[in-house]
Design an enzyme around this catalytic site. Structure first.
Site, PDB file in Angstrom:
ATOM      1  N   GLU A  62      93.870  97.270  32.719  1.00  0.00           N
ATOM      2  CA  GLU A  62      93.998  95.898  33.554  1.00  0.00           C
ATOM      3  C   GLU A  62      93.279  94.794  32.256  1.00  0.00           C
ATOM      4  OE1 GLU A  62      95.286  94.774  36.026  1.00  0.00           O
ATOM      5  OE2 GLU A  62      96.116  96.629  36.447  1.00  0.00           O
ATOM      6  N   CYS A  84      89.470  87.634  35.955  1.00  0.00           N
ATOM      7  CA  CYS A  84      90.576  87.470  35.073  1.00  0.00           C
ATOM      8  C   CYS A  84      91.738  86.675  35.656  1.00  0.00           C
ATOM      9  CB  CYS A  84      91.003  88.783  34.670  1.00  0.00           C
ATOM     10  SG  CYS A  84      91.400  89.993  36.437  1.00  0.00           S
TER      11      CYS A  84
HETATM   12  P1  NAD Z   1      84.523  94.774  28.127  1.00  0.00           P
HETATM   13  O1  NAD Z   1      85.647  94.684  27.811  1.00  0.00           O
HETATM   14  O2  NAD Z   1      83.363  94.076  27.004  1.00  0.00           O
HETATM   15  O3  NAD Z   1      83.631  95.975  28.912  1.00  0.00           O
HETATM   16  C1  NAD Z   1      84.447  96.661  30.049  1.00  0.00           C
HETATM   17  C2  NAD Z   1      83.864  98.080  29.842  1.00  0.00           C
HETATM   18  O4  NAD Z   1      84.046  98.656  28.614  1.00  0.00           O
HETATM   19  C3  NAD Z   1      82.589  98.293  30.258  1.00  0.00           C
HETATM   20  O5  NAD Z   1      82.443  99.453  30.890  1.00  0.00           O
HETATM   21  C4  NAD Z   1      81.855  98.542  28.655  1.00  0.00           C
HETATM   22  O6  NAD Z   1      80.586  98.994  28.580  1.00  0.00           O
HETATM   23  C5  NAD Z   1      83.170  99.040  28.177  1.00  0.00           C
HETATM   24  N1  NAD Z   1      82.830  98.790  26.655  1.00  0.00           N
HETATM   25  C6  NAD Z   1      82.500  97.899  25.933  1.00  0.00           C
HETATM   26  N2  NAD Z   1      82.620  97.710  24.555  1.00  0.00           N
HETATM   27  C7  NAD Z   1      83.348  98.900  24.430  1.00  0.00           C
HETATM   28  C8  NAD Z   1      83.695  99.508  23.322  1.00  0.00           C
HETATM   29  N3  NAD Z   1      83.496  99.474  22.064  1.00  0.00           N
HETATM   30  N4  NAD Z   1      84.365 101.026  23.395  1.00  0.00           N
HETATM   31  C9  NAD Z   1      84.449 101.473  24.496  1.00  0.00           C
HETATM   32  N5  NAD Z   1      84.056 100.796  25.779  1.00  0.00           N
HETATM   33  C10 NAD Z   1      83.586  99.513  25.820  1.00  0.00           C
HETATM   34  O7  NAD Z   1      84.688  93.658  29.330  1.00  0.00           O
HETATM   35  P2  NAD Z   1      83.623  92.815  30.204  1.00  0.00           P
HETATM   36  O8  NAD Z   1      82.923  91.881  29.376  1.00  0.00           O
HETATM   37  O9  NAD Z   1      82.424  93.957  30.642  1.00  0.00           O
HETATM   38  O10 NAD Z   1      84.519  92.452  31.266  1.00  0.00           O
HETATM   39  C11 NAD Z   1      85.320  90.973  31.252  1.00  0.00           C
HETATM   40  C12 NAD Z   1      86.596  91.360  30.886  1.00  0.00           C
HETATM   41  O11 NAD Z   1      87.201  92.208  31.848  1.00  0.00           O
HETATM   42  C13 NAD Z   1      87.461  90.203  30.738  1.00  0.00           C
HETATM   43  O12 NAD Z   1      88.376  90.261  29.552  1.00  0.00           O
HETATM   44  C14 NAD Z   1      88.275  90.089  31.989  1.00  0.00           C
HETATM   45  O13 NAD Z   1      89.504  89.320  31.794  1.00  0.00           O
HETATM   46  C15 NAD Z   1      88.589  91.481  32.164  1.00  0.00           C
HETATM   47  N6  NAD Z   1      88.901  91.853  33.524  1.00  0.00           N
HETATM   48  C16 NAD Z   1      90.330  91.970  33.959  1.00  0.00           C
HETATM   49  C17 NAD Z   1      90.656  92.450  35.163  1.00  0.00           C
HETATM   50  C18 NAD Z   1      92.187  92.584  35.447  1.00  0.00           C
HETATM   51  O14 NAD Z   1      92.472  93.051  36.581  1.00  0.00           O
HETATM   52  N7  NAD Z   1      92.991  92.329  34.483  1.00  0.00           N
HETATM   53  C19 NAD Z   1      89.999  92.375  36.178  1.00  0.00           C
HETATM   54  C20 NAD Z   1      88.464  92.011  35.730  1.00  0.00           C
HETATM   55  C21 NAD Z   1      87.906  91.939  34.599  1.00  0.00           C
END
Ligand code: NAD
Length: 479
Positions: free
Chosen positions: A251, A285
């Protein structure tokens, strides 16, 4: 509000333990102060979590769905009992308002309960066989160890959604929750433990996200990875999952258009979309962001949206009367200011807001921009903050073309009473979650998943549980 310990430890094989890679502060974005510590796993602890999940899988998957579901339903009831207390911690670590924090936890309670019910409904199909007297059975079978990786923006409900569905399916889990909001994940795992979850079935870790993910997805025992987060990180995880053909359930980002046709009731558009736009400070999102207003009502919509934005009372979630909290961390403020400045430099007009608030913590003003030019970065990049843009449209085709421009295909909203306009828009939109004259929430009982750069696979509903299962085909003759 009750003060409480917001430290978060690792939970491996039924034991809470310190991470061996040190710790980092859990920051309240409403003040900038440390409110606890999150301890970080080293490689041996990540491996211990995988080993525990693998050891726990045979017994957990052998339980009846009813038995697994009973634990999920009990955890749901326990979370409901301590909801007010957990809401305080969620609010403090995320910057949400009290209403947003309690609303998210109520949804988490529903999500655990719904998946608990669904566990006993999991069923296959019986097909006719290819020879007389034979049958072909389609048998849902749990995949094995699942890696779940969750973001900070909905730190409780997204943990509940992944754990609820994977556990209902009979899988065991290694959860890597966001280091920005570690307490919420800890609290939900604790309710599962208190509900009687056997050791090793859920293991919770925090750490260096890139290194931990690389190690987890290199493991041959991992059969699926469920990730909610940015498209950029999703693509990285897809590449890491590919060598072992780990099933991805992703997602990802969204950048929702809101098409407001000439016949729309503007008051209703504001009433429906403003809570989704400004709730959780716009860090959702499915947040409606790009308003595409028919030219005949464009000015009225801009005025109404700006007037609504000005009614929000910014503050810390624990201050009485706060209706808009902080953004999640300093990086979100910088990104907001950069996108607003870029849009203005290219010709956009700030109708309200546009600035950081001069107070402790990470606060930005609810913002409405009009006359945004097509080259503005804010139209392409998910702003993930309390900012909306309004553009003028002349035709349904133009609305579709602008709505579909950009990377994402997740939520979209349509406001019109015309069936013909509605049908043409719904048919033409590249969006996986469309709200017509209403919002489009993600609820536990119906499948939802992004298209294209917004993800693949489904969460929610029967399909969300089957995402963690394999349908085995058993063709058998009569004995
Ligand atoms: P992010 O991608 O930075 O982080 C999400 C998770 O991934 C966290 O646990 C983080 O520690 C981990 N992560 C970060 N960098 C990483 C890497 N290089 N390798 C592996 N894992 C890593 O996202 P965020 O800023 O925490 O959340 C916001 C994002 O989530 C937005 O893009 C939003 O649209 C999306 N989102 C989508 C939905 C959906 O249902 N489509 C719902 C909520 C949030």
């Amino acid at each position: 509000m009750a003060a409480q310990n917001l430290d978060a430890h690792l939970f491996i094989d039924g034991r809470w333990e310190e991470g061996n890679s040190g710790s980092q502060p859990n920051i309240d974005p409403g003040t900038g102060d440390a409110i606890g510590l999150v301890t970080l796993a080293d490689a041996a602890q990540v491996q211990a979590a995988l080993d525990a999940a693998q050891r726990a899988f045979p017994a957990w998957s052998a339980l009846t769905g009813q038995a697994r579901g009973a634990i999920l339903k009990k955890a749901s009831a326990l979370l409901a009992e301590c909801l007010e207390e957990v809401a305080v911690g969620l609010l403090l670590e995320s910057g949400k308002t009290k209403a947003d924090a309690t609303g998210e936890l109520r949804r988490t309670v529903e999500t655990l309960a719904w998946n608990g019910e669904e566990a006993s409904r999991i069923s296959g199909k019986v097909h006719q066989g290819i020879v007389a007297g034979s049958t072909r059975l389609s048998v849902p079978t749990p995949l094995g160890v699942v890696v779940a990786i969750t973001p900070w923006n909905f730190p409780a409900v997204l943990v509940g959604r992944k754990l609820g569905a994977a556990l209902a399916a009979g899988c065991t889990v290694v959860l890597k929750a966001s280091e920005f909001t570690p307490y919420s994940a800890r609290a939900i795992v604790q309710t599962l433990v208190d509900a009687g979850l056997p050791d090793g079935v859920v293991n919770l870790i925090y750490g260096d996200p890139a290194a931990v993910s690389e190690q987890l997805l290199a493991s041959p025992v991992v059969k699926a990875v469920s990730f909610t987060g940015s498209t950029q990180v999703g693509k990285r995880l897809a590449a890491l999952a590919a060598p072992n053909l780990i099933r991805p359930i992703f997602e990802l980002g969204g950048h929702a258009p809101v098409i407001v046709w000439s016949d729309a009731d503007i008051e209703k558009v504001i009433q429906v979309t403003a809570p989704a736009k400004f709730g959780s400070a716009g860090q959702s999102c499915v947040a409606p962001t790009r308003y595409l207003a028919h030219h005949s009502i464009h000015d009225a919509l801009v005025e109404a949206l700006a007037a609504k934005a000005q009614t929000y009372k910014l503050g810390h979630g624990n201050e009485e009367g706060t209706t808009l909290g902080s953004v999640a961390h300093a990086g979100r403020v910088a990104s907001f200011l950069q996108l607003v400045d870029d849009a203005v430099a290219k010709g956009a007009v700030i109708r309200t807001g546009g600035k950081q608030i001069d107070r402790r913590g990470f606060f930005v003003e609810p913002t409405v921009l009009s006359s945004v030019t097509s080259d503005a970065e804010i139209l392409a990049e998910e702003p993930f903050g309390p900012v909306a843009t309004v553009q003028s449209i002349n035709s349904v085709d133009e609305a579709i073309q602008l709505a579909n421009a950009g990377l994402y295909s997740f939520a979209a909203y349509v406001f019109t009473d015309s069936i013909a306009v509605r049908d043409k828009l719904v048919a033409g939109l590249h969006a996986s979650n469309i709200g017509v004259n209403q919002t489009a929430p993600s609820l536990p009982d119906v499948a939802l998943g992004g298209l294209g750069n917004s993800g693949y696979g489904y969460e929610g509903g029967t399909e969300g549980v089957l995402a963690y299962m394999h349908l085995r085909l058993v063709s058998q003759s009569a004995a």
